[in-house]
Motif scaffolding. Structure first.
Motif, short mmCIF file in Angstrom:
data_model
loop_
_atom_site.label_atom_id
_atom_site.label_comp_id
_atom_site.label_asym_id
_atom_site.label_seq_id
_atom_site.Cartn_x
_atom_site.Cartn_y
_atom_site.Cartn_z
N GLY A 105 0.79 -1.22 0.00
CA GLY A 105 0.00 0.00 0.00
C GLY A 105 0.82 1.28 0.00
N ASP A 106 2.10 1.19 0.25
CA ASP A 106 2.95 2.37 0.34
C ASP A 106 3.01 3.15 -0.98
OD1 ASP A 106 3.72 2.10 2.97
OD2 ASP A 106 5.76 1.43 2.53
N VAL A 107 3.18 4.45 -0.86
CA VAL A 107 3.60 5.27 -1.99
C VAL A 107 5.12 5.31 -1.96
CG1 VAL A 107 3.63 7.59 -2.97
CG2 VAL A 107 1.50 6.65 -2.02
N VAL A 108 5.73 4.78 -3.02
CA VAL A 108 7.18 4.68 -3.10
C VAL A 108 7.67 5.61 -4.20
CG1 VAL A 108 9.14 3.15 -3.52
CG2 VAL A 108 7.12 2.28 -2.32
N ALA A 109 8.47 6.60 -3.81
CA ALA A 109 9.03 7.53 -4.81
C ALA A 109 10.44 7.09 -5.14
CB ALA A 109 9.05 8.94 -4.24
N VAL A 110 10.71 6.89 -6.41
CA VAL A 110 12.03 6.46 -6.86
C VAL A 110 12.66 7.61 -7.63
CG1 VAL A 110 13.36 4.72 -8.10
CG2 VAL A 110 11.17 4.10 -7.02
N VAL A 111 13.68 8.22 -7.03
CA VAL A 111 14.33 9.35 -7.67
C VAL A 111 15.48 8.81 -8.51
CG1 VAL A 111 15.40 11.61 -7.33
CG2 VAL A 111 13.73 10.76 -5.67
N GLY A 112 15.27 8.77 -9.82
CA GLY A 112 16.26 8.21 -10.73
C GLY A 112 15.74 6.93 -11.36
N ALA A 113 15.62 6.94 -12.69
CA ALA A 113 15.05 5.79 -13.39
C ALA A 113 16.07 5.15 -14.32
CB ALA A 113 13.78 6.20 -14.14
N GLY A 114 17.34 5.19 -13.92
CA GLY A 114 18.35 4.39 -14.61
C GLY A 114 18.22 2.94 -14.19
N PRO A 115 19.16 2.09 -14.62
CA PRO A 115 19.04 0.66 -14.32
C PRO A 115 18.78 0.37 -12.84
CG PRO A 115 20.79 1.00 -15.92
CD PRO A 115 20.31 2.36 -15.53
#
Lengths: 363, 363, 363, 363
Positions: A168-178
Motif C-alpha cells: 500500500g505504500d507510496v514509493v518515490a524512486v528518484v532516478g530511473a536508470g538501471p
C-alpha cells in the motif's frame, strides 16, 4: 586466457593473460559462461577508483562452471553451474556472521574487478568460494540469474528492504536508470500502492512504466515535491529511494517524505549533500545507506524459479564474451543505445528452456 | 489564576489571567501541582518560535489534579492525579493510531505552551484529555513522574529506541546536557557495554559519570573520533546520539559510527548539516530523527514504580510555583547554577513517601 | 426498523425493533446500506456463543451512511459513507493504544451482534464511532470495501502478518474455506514463492486456485505432510496457516513447518489440540494466535483503491437486505450453494462505477 | 589421552582413548583447559539419547588452547585460547547463513558429545573450527566465559530474545533450575519491571532471588496463575518462560500470559503437551521453541568483558578434570549438593585475575 583488462584511466584491452589457478584451499576456479558490465566498471575506467590498479581484470557479475576446487572445498564440485556474487564473503568475520557480507573484514567484500582480477574473462579464481557462489537450478538459464549477482540484490537490499516497503505504500524512486528500475521491480514484491518514478529523461520514465511505476514525474519541467504532495494528501511519500548519486536528488528524496517515512539511499556518491535538519529533526524520518551484501540471492533465485520475478527484462543487448570491448561502447552510450544491461555470452552460456523464460515473464 | 505568560522576545511575567474552562466535551481542567521548565521555553523567550504568540502561558510538563471533566470524558474523574504529557493526542488520526502522537493531525501534537496556554500556571485546560494524560499510581510522588512528561520519553524514544540500543553496544552520546544525560540514563535500560559521553564541558562530563557514562571525552581538547576508534578496535560506535542540535556535533556523530550502526538525532536543529554521503554511502548506516510521542510514558512509569528508573536525579532545584519567575533565571543560568531541571511546586505538590523515593534510587 | 434478531439456538427472525438512538456522546447512528453474514453468526445461532442473548440483532460487517452524531463527535458528519469494523475501539485503553483493538479493555472489541445490537439491520448505533469506523473514498463501491470489515483483515493480520510472510516463502494454508481463501489472497501481497492449499474438498481446492494457490493437496486422499516435504526439499513450509479450527488441522500445520518457520492460527477453536513439543522443542518454531484488530483497514482500503486488491471476488451472492432470512439459508448451505459471502443490499447500497470495479480486478 | 566415555545406559568411565587428530582441513585440535557437565549429559547416561553410541566421549562445553590447525584454517593459530561452543557451524548452509547454527545442515549443530567425541577430555578435535570457536580476551578467566558455551546463550536466545523481553515487562519464569536461573540473569539485561520465579522447591526459589527474581511463587502450595493475575491487574505476564520440560509447566506458562504476550519454551520435552486453543485462539499469544544457536556468544562475551554480566555465579563447584567421574556424582545429586554447574579444571585452566572477576560482579 582472454580477459578485459584495465590499463589506467580511459584505457582497456581484451588481452591474453595468465590463466587463474587455485591459491588458497578455499578457492575454486570457474569458467565464465555469461558475464555483464556494471556502471562501476565505467567509474573505474574514468579513474575514479584509485584502489583498482592497472592490469586488473574488470567485472564482478557472472555465471560460470566450476573447473577446479581447493582442498577444503566440499560443497561444490567440478561441473557445478554457479552464480558468482559481486560480493565475496569470508564466512567467518563478525560482519559475515551478521550476513553483512559487503562489510566483510576477512578479505572479502567487493573485490572482483576491484582489488583482485574480475569476471569479464574466460576464467576466474573465486576466493572463499563456498560462501560466495550459489548453485543455479538446472531449469534456470544463465540470463535469468545473472542480474542476481549485483543489480537486483542491490536494489532489493539497499532500497526495498532498508526502506521497509510495505503493501500500500507510496514509493518515490528518484532516478530511473538501471538501478532505479531494479528498485521499482523489486519493490513490487511488496505490492506498494503506487510507485512514482522521478527522472529528467522522458525515455527513462517511459521505461519505468514497464518496470512497475504507476506515475512518472519529469523533474526537469515538473515540481516533483508538489506532485508528490498532491498524490499523498499533502503528507509525502512513505518511502523514497535515491537512485542517482548526487546531492540534489538526495535532497529531493529527503524533502518529499512523509512524517515517519524512510529514505533509502541507493546511489553511489562522490560528494556530500546537505541534510536539512532544521526541517527534518521533528519529522520522524529514517535515512539509510548501504553497500549490497547479496544475502538475498537465494530468496531472489527462489522468486525467479517460481516465476514471480523476471530479471531478463534488463537484458537489452546480447554480445559474445569475446566482443566485450564493443559491449563496453554499447553500455557506455546508454543514452543512445538504450542499454540497461549487456549480456556477455561465452561459448557455453546456458540459455535455459524458452518455455521457462516465457513463464517467468507472466507476472 | 496566576501563570507564567510570554510577552514577546525576552519578556515574561507571572500574571493574573482568566481561569481555564472546559471548551470541548473531551477537555478536562486540571490544577497544576508540580511543573517544570524546558529548554524550549527558553527558545520561545528568545523569539525563535514564531508560532507562539505573546499572551500565551508557557510550559508543557506537569503533574496535576483533575478539577472538572468534559461531557464525553468517562475514564477520568475529578480528583484524579494525572501526569500531563507535553504531547497531546487526538486519539483518532492516522498518526495517533500509529502511536505517533507527536505528528498528530487532529489538533494535538506539541500544543501546550506553544499554540495554546500551557502548564506553568495554577490551572490548565487539557484538550483530548483521555488520550493525553496518565493517572499516577498513588505510591509515586509528583517528582518521580514529572520528567516523564517530556525529557525522559524524548531521550528514550528519539534516542534509545530509534537508535535500537542493544545489550553490549558501545553508545556514544554527543552532548551531556540534560537531554544527553537522559539518553544515558534510559540507554542503561538495555545494558550497553559502554556509554561514552562527549562534551566540551568538564562539568557536564563529570555529571555524565553519575548518569551511566563509562567513558568521557572532552572534544574541546581530545580527538573524539580517534578515541572512539581506539575503544572499538577501529570499527566505530554501535549507536551515536546527537544531543546538542548543531551541525558540527551531528557530523561528529555520523563520523564515529561503525558499519551497520545507528545515528539517532535528538537535538533541536535550527540549521542544516553536511551529510558526508561520499563516505557514508557504503557503510550501512541508519540515521533517524524524531519528535517525541510520549507513547512510552506507561512503560517508563512502570519502571519508576518498580524502582528500576529514578528520574528524580534530574531535580537539581526546587522552587515554589509562585516563584516561577526566579526559577527561569536559575534554569537559564545552568552553567553557573548547575541546574538540570527545576521543580516548580504548587501548594499541593505530592511528595510521595520518602521510603519510596529512596527505594527508587537503589538500582 | 427491521433487523435480523436472534431468538435463541436455531431461531431467528426479520423483526420490527426499535430504531437505535444516540446514547453516549461518542456514538453515531448509521443507516446500513450494505451488510453481510459471517460464520460466527452461524455459531451464535447454534447456541455456541452464550454471551449473545436472545433479542440481539446479529451482524458485525457493514457499510452505511451516518444519520446522527453524538455531542463529542467532530471528525464525522451526517451523510458520510463509512465502513463499520467488526471490532469497536475505545481508543483510550492500553490495548487500543497498541492498535490491539480486538483486546479493547474500554468497552470495545467484538461487540456488534455479540454483546450489543449488530449490523444486519436497517440502522445501527455505533459506539466509540470516531475510533471504529472508516470513511469510504467516493470512487469505491460498498462491495469493494465491505469485506474489509472482518474477513480480509482477519486473514491478513492474524494470518499473513502474524506469520510474517516474506517474498519467496512457501505458504501452506490448511483449510480453503472463505477465511483460508482470504489468507491466500492477502498473502499474495507479499509475493510468496508458492501458496499450497490443503483441504478435504476438491471444490474448495478448485476455488483456491483462483485465490492465489499454486498447488493444491486433498488431504483426504493425499499425505499432505509428505507432499509439503517433497515441495521443499524435505525442510517443510516457511509459513503455515491453520484456517479450519479443529485439533487435527492445527497439528497438521505444526507438523509441516520447517525449522525457523511460523504457524499462524486463524481458525476458531472450541477444543484444545496436542502440541508435539517432543518434536517441536528444537525446531525454532513460532506459533501465533489472534483475534482480528482491523487495524489494517486503512492499508487494505488503500490497496483496494489503487487496484492492487479486489475483495469483490468473495461476493458470490447478492440479496436484498430485506431478504436476510433467505440469505442465511444460502450462506449456511455453502457446500451446495458455493456461497463465500452473501452481500445484503439495502435500498441505497452504493455500487460504485463499473469501470473501477473492473480495474480493481486487473492484477 | 584420558576422557569421560559413555559406555551405554548408566555406564561411564574416565578412560584412556586415542588422541584426536586433524581429519578435515577445517579442523583444529584443542587442549581442554576447563570443561563442565550439562543436564543433557545426564540424559545421555539415562539412555534417552539413542543417537549417542557407546564409546563416545561426552561433553559439549569447554575452554581450551589450540594445539594444531587444519590446512585451510587461517584465522586461528596454535596457542590461541578459545571458547568451544556446544553448537558447531559449517558456516555455509542455509541455516548457518541465517545464524541459525543449531539447525546446521552441513554437518554441524549439536555434535560434540552427541554424535562425535566431546569435550570432557584432555584434548578434542573441533570440526569447522573457524565458525565454531571464539577467541577469549586475555583479561577474562576460563570460568568467566565457560558458561557462554551453552547455558547462557540458551537462556538468552531461546528465552529472552525469543520472548522479546522489553524494559518494564513482567517476566514469569516457570522452573528455577540452572536454565531458569540463567534466563532470569540474562532477562535482566533488558530491565524487566518484575521477574517472577515459579518452582516447587523453596531452595531453588531462594536461589532465584540472587539471580534477579523479584517475586517467588511455590506452585506446590500456591496458585501461580492467581498470583500472577494479582500482580498484573488481572492481565497476565508479558512474557513466560517454560524452563522445566514437562507438559504441566508448559500449560501453566500458556495460561498465565496476557493478551499479546509471549511464551518462550526453553525446556527439553520428551512428551507432547495440551495447547488450550479454545482459550488461546483469541488472545494474540506468541509461542516459540528453539535450540540454541550460540550466535550471541560474541555479544555475551562483550557484556562479561565490560563487567555487565557475571556468569561465574553458576560455578558452585570446582573439580580437577581428572576427577570428572566424581564431578558427575556431585552434579547429578544437585538436590543435595546444590550444584548449578561444576567447573572441571585441567592443569592449565586459566583463572584470570581476581581483580577482574571481582569487578564483573559489581552490577
Amino acid at each position: 586466457m582472454k580477459a578485459l583488462v584495465y590499463h589506467g584511466p580511459g584505457q582497456r584491452g581484451w588481452d591474453r593473460v595468465d590463466d587463474p589457478t587455485i591459491i588458497d584451499p578455499t578457492d575454486i576456479v570457474v569458467r565464465i559462461d555469461t558475464s555483464t558490465i556494471c556502471g562501476s566498471d565505467l567509474h573505474i575506467l574514468k579513474g575514479d577508483v584509485p584502489e583498482t590498479t592497472p592490469g586488473t581484470v574488470l567485472g564482478h557479475e557472472a555465471v560460470g562452471t566450476v573447473q577446479e576446487i581447493g582442498a577444503s572445498v566440499s560443497t561444490l564440485a567440478v561441473g557445478d553451474r554457479v552464480l558468482l556474487s559481486c560480493i565475496t564473503s569470508c564466512g567467518r568475520c563478525r560482519f559475515c556472521k551478521e550476513a553483512r557480507y559487503g562489510q566483510c573484514l576477512g578479505g572479502g567484500g567487493w573485490i572482483f574487478g576491484h582489488t583482485i582480477n574480475g569476471l569479464q574473462a574466460e576464467y576466474a579464481r573465486v576466493p572463499f568460494a563456498e560462501n560466495s557462489v550459489y548453485k543455479v537450478p538446472e531449469q534456470l538459464s544463465d540470463e535469468q540469474v545473472l542480474f542476481l549477482a549485483d543489480i537486483l540484490p542491490t536494489a532489493y537490499e539497499v532500497g526495498v528492504l532498508n526502506g521497509r516497503v510495505t503493501p500500500g505504500d507510496v514509493v518515490a524512486v528518484v532516478g530511473a536508470g538501471p538501478i532505479g528500475l531494479a528498485a521499482m521491480l523489486t519493490a513490487s514484491l511488496y505490492t506498494p500502492g503506487r510507485i512514482v518514478a522521478i527522472d529528467l529523461s522522458d525515455g527513462r520514465l517511459q521505461s519505468a512504466l514497464s518496470f512497475g511505476a504507476d506515475v512518472t514525474i519529469n523533474n526537469g519541467r515538473e515540481d516533483a515535491l508538489a506532485e508528490i504532495m498532491d498524490l499523498t494528501e499533502g503528507l509525502g511519500a512513505d518511502v523514497a529511494f535515491e537512485a542517482v548519486g548526487v546531492a540534489d536528488t538526495f535532497e529531493l528524496a529527503t524533502s518529499l517524505i512523509r512524517p515517519g517515512g524512510r529514505v533509502a539511499n541507493i546511489g553511489v556518491h562522490g560528494h556530500s549533500a546537505t541534510l536539512h535538519l532544521e526541517k527534518l529533526w521533528t519529522r520522524d524520518v529514517t535515512i539509510t545507506t548501504g553497500l549490497v551484501d547479496t544475502r538475498t540471492i537465494p530468496q531472489l533465485m527462489t522468486l525467479v524459479a517460481s516465476g514471480r520475478l523476471d530479471p531478463t527484462v534488463f537484458a537489452t543487448h546480447h554480445v559474445r564474451l569475446a566482443d566485450t570491448m564493443a559491449a563496453y561502447d554499447t553500455f557506455a552510450d546508454a543514452a543512445n543505445t538504450g542499454a540497461l544491461k549487456v549480456v556477455l555470452e561465452g561459448e557455453e552460456s546456458a540459455r535455459g528452456s524458452t518455455a521457462l523464460v516465457g513463464a517467468s515473464a507472466a507476472r
